[in-house]
Every structure is written in structure tokens, then in C-alpha cells.
Design a protein around this motif. Structure first.
Motif, short mmCIF file in Angstrom:
data_model
loop_
_atom_site.label_atom_id
_atom_site.label_comp_id
_atom_site.label_asym_id
_atom_site.label_seq_id
_atom_site.Cartn_x
_atom_site.Cartn_y
_atom_site.Cartn_z
N MET A 56 0.83 -1.21 0.00
CA MET A 56 0.00 0.00 0.00
C MET A 56 0.86 1.26 0.00
N ASN A 57 2.03 1.19 0.61
CA ASN A 57 2.90 2.37 0.70
C ASN A 57 3.90 2.47 -0.44
N ASP A 68 9.73 -0.47 -5.29
CA ASP A 68 9.65 -0.34 -3.83
C ASP A 68 9.16 -1.62 -3.17
N PHE A 69 8.68 -2.57 -3.98
CA PHE A 69 8.16 -3.83 -3.43
C PHE A 69 8.95 -4.97 -4.05
N THR A 70 9.76 -5.64 -3.26
CA THR A 70 10.63 -6.70 -3.76
C THR A 70 10.02 -8.07 -3.45
N ASP A 71 10.64 -9.10 -4.01
CA ASP A 71 10.17 -10.46 -3.76
C ASP A 71 10.29 -10.83 -2.29
N GLU A 72 11.25 -10.22 -1.60
CA GLU A 72 11.42 -10.52 -0.18
C GLU A 72 10.24 -10.01 0.65
N ASP A 73 9.53 -9.01 0.12
CA ASP A 73 8.38 -8.46 0.83
C ASP A 73 7.10 -9.24 0.54
#
Length: 254
Positions: free
Chosen positions: A66-67, A73-78
Motif C-alpha cells: 500500500m505504501n 519499492d516492493f521486492t520479492d522478499e516483501d
């Protein structure tokens, strides 16, 4: 874990348990949970699904998605993946207690004595067990993006539901044709509700339908009929009709 708890009645327990789940996921572990609210006598899921444990497990990924201002800003780890696993039974152990509850009797509380007495069921034959693991896991970030789009006023995709134009338990005839059913927008107040519903939809779609489920559905239908009696010939006819209709809708009947 406790059978039931929330942040208001058990604040410390909730924080510790949520942290424990998130640490497991951060270390690339797996967490199993059962989100269905309940199951009916015919095997279908009763809505709404439970969101508590699902929220604990996906909260970091949901907040990051969402952020995130861009894909970088969004990686596979997330990312968190949800793998719906449908388990179906020809007959469940609780069939006797379900029948008594259907007659209006109160549910018997669990106890150590009942647990010990239930050991005799381990040697009984309960028919066929089916397990279906969804080959396409649900990406939490994808669901969050769809939810955010709907919140901003985007129109969700229309859903095509296959509906028989004149098929009922009373009259087992009719053509089979899809009908568009546009969902309401926005449908869910939180992304966790949308996640839970999508998992529940997958579970229902992948759940094989056993013949015993069809028999239960027909018996429940006849309970509200003027004549509750079901002859053997009628039962066979209705089961065959339901099996044919469900298979034409792409469902698995065993």
C-alpha cells in the motif's frame, strides 16, 4: 494457540502471536491456517471467512504494497504467497452430531472423555479423501493493488457465472448459459477481507463435490417441501441431474 482470542481481550497474547507468525514468514517459513467461517452439511463454505490469522500473516506485505510508490519499492522478499488447499471428505466424523444439531439439539461441549471415546473412529471407513493444492498461489501484492484500484473508483471486472435458465430441483431441465453478474464496487472495506474472500473462492472452486454432498443437499431441500419423503428412484434421479449440471459448470464430482 488459543481457540479464540483478539487484541482487546488478550492484547499481550495477540502481539506475541502475531510477531511469532511474522518472524516465521520472514525466515521463509510456511504457516497453515483455516479461514473458513464454517462448513454446511452439504460441504459448501459459509461466509464470511475468518480474517484474524490471515491479517497477522499478511500485514507487513499489505502495508508495504500500500505504501509502495513504484514496483521497485516492493521486492520479492516483501511478498507473501497464499496457497489455497481444498480438502474434501465423503463423510465426516461429526456426521452424527451434525444430524442431532439439525434436529434442534444443542451442541455437546468438547471434553477429555469425548476425545478418548472418539478414538474408535480411527478404525472406521469414512470413504474418499481428496486434497487439491492450487497450482497458482495468490500474490498478496496483486490483491492489494486490485483493492486499492477499486477504492479509487476503478470498476472491477464483471464476473461471469454459469447459470441454468430453468434448472431447479423441481424441474431438472433447461439450457446452460452464462449470465454476467457485475459485482458491487468497492466490495470490501479492507484488503484483508478481499484476500480472505479470494482464498475462500479458490477453496470452493477447487473443492471436489462428493456424492454424499449431493445427497445432503437434496435431503435439506426436501425438508422444506410439503412432502419430505424421498424415494430411492427420486434420489438417484436428482443426484444424477445435479452431478451432470455441476460437471457442465466445470466442477469435479466424485
Amino acid at each position: 494457540m488459543k481457540r479464540s482470542f483478539n487484541s482487546e481481550t488478550h492484547p499481550l497474547y495477540s502481539i506475541v502471536f502475531k510477531t511469532y507468525m511474522q518472524v516465521i514468514l520472514e525466515e521463509q517459513g510456511c504457516v497453515e491456517m483455516f479461514i473458513e467461517g464454517a462448513r454446511s452439511r452439504s460441504g459448501t463454505m459459509i461466509r464470511p471467512p475468518k480474517v484474524g490469522l490471515l491479517r497477522f500473516a499478511t500485514e507487513p506485505a499489505v502495508q508495504t504494497a500500500m505504501n509502495a510508490s513504484s514496483a521497485s519499492d516492493f521486492t520479492d522478499e516483501d511478498e507473501v504467497f497464499l496457497v489455497p488447499i481444498s480438502i474434501g471428505y465423503s463423510r465426516v466424523m461429526e456426521v452424527d452430531s451434525l444430524a442431532t444439531e439439525l434436529e434442534g439439539r444443542a451442541k455437546v461441549a468438547e471434553s477429555l472423555a469425548r476425545t478418548v471415546s472418539a478414538l474408535r473412529y480411527l478404525s472406521m471407513n469414512f470413504g474418499t479423501l481428496t486434497v487439491h493444492i492450487d497450482p497458482e498461489p495468490i500474490k498478496v501484492s496483486d490483491v492489494v493493488k486490485r483493492w486499492m484500484s477499486e477504492q479509487k473508483g476503478g470498476q472491477p471486472l464483471a464476473i461471469l457465472l454459469p447459470l441454468a435458465t430453468s434448472s431447479t430441483l423441481e424441474s431438472s431441465t433447461g439450457d446452460y448459459s452464462p449470465s454476467p453478474v457485475p459485482p458491487k464496487s468497492p466490495r470490501y472495506a479492507t484488503p484483508y477481507q478481499q484476500l480472505a474472500e479470494e482464498v475462500a473462492d479458490r477453496l470452493d472452486a477447487n473443492m471436489p463435490i462428493h456424492t454424499t454432498h449431493l445427497v445432503a443437499a437434496i435431503l435439506l431441500w426436501k425438508r422444506h417441501d410439503s412432502s419430505s419423503a424421498v424415494s430411492h428412484a427420486m434420489m438417484v434421479d436428482k443426484v444424477r441431474w445435479l452431478s451432470s449440471l455441476l460437471r457442465r459448470r466445470g466442477l469435479t464430482v466424485i
